[in-house]
Scaffold this motif. Structure first.
Motif, short mmCIF file in Angstrom:
data_model
loop_
_atom_site.label_atom_id
_atom_site.label_comp_id
_atom_site.label_asym_id
_atom_site.label_seq_id
_atom_site.Cartn_x
_atom_site.Cartn_y
_atom_site.Cartn_z
N GLY A 107 10.58 20.29 -14.16
CA GLY A 107 9.47 19.39 -13.82
C GLY A 107 9.83 18.58 -12.58
O GLY A 107 10.96 18.13 -12.40
N LYS A 108 8.83 18.40 -11.73
CA LYS A 108 9.07 17.68 -10.47
C LYS A 108 9.33 16.20 -10.77
O LYS A 108 8.52 15.54 -11.43
CB LYS A 108 7.82 17.87 -9.59
N ILE A 109 10.45 15.68 -10.31
CA ILE A 109 10.75 14.27 -10.56
C ILE A 109 10.70 13.43 -9.30
O ILE A 109 10.99 12.23 -9.33
CB ILE A 109 12.12 14.04 -11.22
N SER A 110 10.40 14.06 -8.18
CA SER A 110 10.37 13.27 -6.95
C SER A 110 9.44 13.93 -5.94
O SER A 110 9.11 15.11 -6.07
CB SER A 110 11.77 13.17 -6.35
N GLY A 111 9.06 13.14 -4.96
CA GLY A 111 8.29 13.70 -3.85
C GLY A 111 8.80 13.06 -2.58
O GLY A 111 9.15 11.87 -2.58
N ILE A 112 8.89 13.84 -1.53
CA ILE A 112 9.46 13.32 -0.28
C ILE A 112 8.50 13.61 0.86
O ILE A 112 8.00 14.73 0.99
CB ILE A 112 10.84 13.96 -0.02
N LEU A 113 8.26 12.58 1.66
CA LEU A 113 7.35 12.71 2.80
C LEU A 113 8.05 12.19 4.04
O LEU A 113 8.38 11.01 4.12
CB LEU A 113 6.08 11.89 2.53
N GLY A 138 0.86 -1.18 0.00
CA GLY A 138 0.00 0.00 0.00
C GLY A 138 0.89 1.23 0.00
O GLY A 138 0.86 2.06 -0.91
N SER A 139 1.72 1.32 1.04
CA SER A 139 2.64 2.45 1.16
C SER A 139 3.94 1.96 1.78
O SER A 139 3.91 1.31 2.84
CB SER A 139 2.00 3.54 2.05
N THR A 140 5.05 2.25 1.14
CA THR A 140 6.35 1.85 1.72
C THR A 140 6.58 2.57 3.05
O THR A 140 7.26 2.03 3.93
CB THR A 140 7.52 2.15 0.75
N ASN A 141 6.03 3.77 3.20
CA ASN A 141 6.16 4.45 4.50
C ASN A 141 5.47 3.66 5.61
O ASN A 141 6.00 3.52 6.71
CB ASN A 141 5.56 5.87 4.44
N GLY A 190 0.09 5.15 -2.17
CA GLY A 190 1.18 6.07 -1.81
C GLY A 190 0.65 7.38 -1.26
O GLY A 190 -0.29 7.96 -1.80
N ARG A 191 1.25 7.82 -0.17
CA ARG A 191 0.83 9.09 0.45
C ARG A 191 1.78 10.21 0.05
O ARG A 191 2.99 10.03 0.01
CB ARG A 191 0.86 8.98 1.97
N GLY A 192 1.21 11.38 -0.19
CA GLY A 192 2.02 12.57 -0.45
C GLY A 192 1.85 13.56 0.68
O GLY A 192 1.19 13.26 1.69
N ARG A 193 2.43 14.72 0.53
CA ARG A 193 2.31 15.76 1.55
C ARG A 193 0.89 16.33 1.53
O ARG A 193 0.22 16.30 0.51
CB ARG A 193 3.34 16.86 1.30
N ARG A 194 0.48 16.86 2.67
CA ARG A 194 -0.82 17.52 2.82
C ARG A 194 -1.99 16.65 2.35
O ARG A 194 -2.89 17.13 1.65
CB ARG A 194 -0.87 18.83 2.04
N MET A 204 5.53 -2.07 -6.83
CA MET A 204 4.26 -1.39 -7.07
C MET A 204 3.72 -0.86 -5.74
O MET A 204 3.73 -1.57 -4.74
CB MET A 204 3.28 -2.43 -7.66
N GLN A 205 3.28 0.37 -5.74
CA GLN A 205 2.72 0.96 -4.53
C GLN A 205 1.30 1.42 -4.85
O GLN A 205 1.09 2.24 -5.75
CB GLN A 205 3.61 2.13 -4.08
N THR A 206 0.34 0.89 -4.09
CA THR A 206 -1.06 1.14 -4.47
C THR A 206 -1.73 2.27 -3.68
O THR A 206 -2.74 2.79 -4.10
CB THR A 206 -1.89 -0.15 -4.28
#
Ligand code: BTN
Length: 239
Positions: free
Chosen positions: A104-110, A11-14, A39-43, A35-37
């Motif tokens: 262009g954004k190539i990554s996201g960090i939480l 679901g989420s690696t975090n 994934g959580r992002g910020r906010r 595969m991550q089904t």
């Protein structure tokens, strides 16, 4: 040394990394999933799980009060990785920890809190695919910029850069890390809008303080901002 776990699907690696910290005893843990089904992002945003991209969560014993260092290290590690494999590339850091390649954004960090004194750094890297999102920023992928690697190669290189920066911060301290980060910062001196959970502020991006927090020059003077999304005003809607 990282204790490494790779899964076909999560679901989420975090979430998995947080779970692993309940039994951890000081070791550094890295978790990936092909595969991550969920994934959580910020906010509260979601992070699209396109196959071929990297979904990586790092769990390491870390004091909450030093999290500013992790914020900077996590983005800078990817930027320095890209500079190593493609020195001429147009890659910049957008505070707090976005990495933009050809704008262009190539990554996201939480960053999240784990158990037992652990912090979790969750990073999604668009290795193969730049997912179409409803977000207001442009997206890119490494492959799209001609950087053809697989997710495992990127994971190994990322861990090496992350470790090197962690050592650098431990030995040289936060002001030196901030200085290293600022070399690649996008838009210092530019007008920006900072979106925070309950408010938005306009001003000039004046730099970072020694804790890695954003300094916003407003008509009322300088304000220090610890968390928010920044938007550069001279650009169009897709930022
Ligand atoms: C952002 O909103 O920009 C942050 C996105 C963070 C996504 C990564 S992918 C690996 C890790 N697992 C998650 O559920 N989220 C992070």
């Amino acid at each position: 040394m990282w204790q490494y776990y790779d899964y076909d699907e999560l679901g989420s690696t975090n979430d998995k990394a947080i779970e692993l910290t309940t039994k951890a005893t000081g070791e550094k843990i890295a978790v990936t999933a092909e595969m991550q089904t969920g994934g959580r992002g910020r906010r509260g945003r979601r992070w699209v799980g396109a196959k071929g991209n990297l979904f990586l969560s790092l769990a390491l014993p870390f004091e909450l009060k030093n999290c500013g260092a992790l914020v900077l290290i996590s983005g800078l590690a990817l930027l320095e990785l890209i500079k190593e494999v493609a020195p001429q590339s147009d890659v910049v850091l957008k505070w707090p920890n976005d990495v933009l390649l050809d704008d262009g954004k190539i990554s996201g960090i939480l960053l999240e809190k784990g158990e037992a004194g652990y912090m979790i750094v969750g990073i999604g890297i668009n290795v193969k695919i730049a997912p179409i999102t409803d977000a207001v920023y442009k997206v890119n992928s490494l492959a799209n910029a001609g950087l053809l690697f697989d997710r495992q190669e990127i994971k190994d290189m990322y861990l090496r850069h992350f470790d090197e920066l962690l050592d650098y911060w431990q030995q040289q301290g936060m002001p030196a890390l901030v200085k290293r980060w600022l070399q690649y910062a996008k838009g210092i001196g530019s007008p920006i809008e900072v979106k925070m959970p309950n408010t938005t502020k306009d001003g000039i991006f004046a730099g970072l303080n020694e804790d890695g927090l954003l300094i916003l020059q407003t008509e009322q003077g300088q304000e220090v901002i610890s968390a928010g999304d920044i938007f550069f005003k001279e650009e169009g809607i897709k930022r």
